[in-house]
Design a protein around this motif. Sequence first.
Motif: not given
Length: 89
Positions: A32-44, A6-13
């Motif tokens: 050797a490689s990474i996969l960068f992933c984050h969420n959009h709680p809005s569902g969009d 976990t790199i960062a935890i954001g605020s609402l937006n």
Amino acid sequence: MTAIQTIAIGSLNAAIVHPREVYKAAILSNSASILFCHNHPSGDVTASSEDLEISQRIKKAGELIGIELLDSVIVSSSHYYSMKEHELI
């Protein structure tokens, strides 16, 4: 070896993410490689201009240090959006 970090935890937006934090974890894990992933709680899962910008910055930083960005993925509770599948990275 697989590592999940976990790199960062954001605020609402928003979340503040810098490539140095992303690659610090990758370097310490001897990746050797990474996969960068984050969420959009809005569902969009549509990629915002900020999503595209940070993904490009992370990709360029990885090219400099020799760690490949495999994909940048946005997830929600029921969908995902792959920037690689959409040829954005």
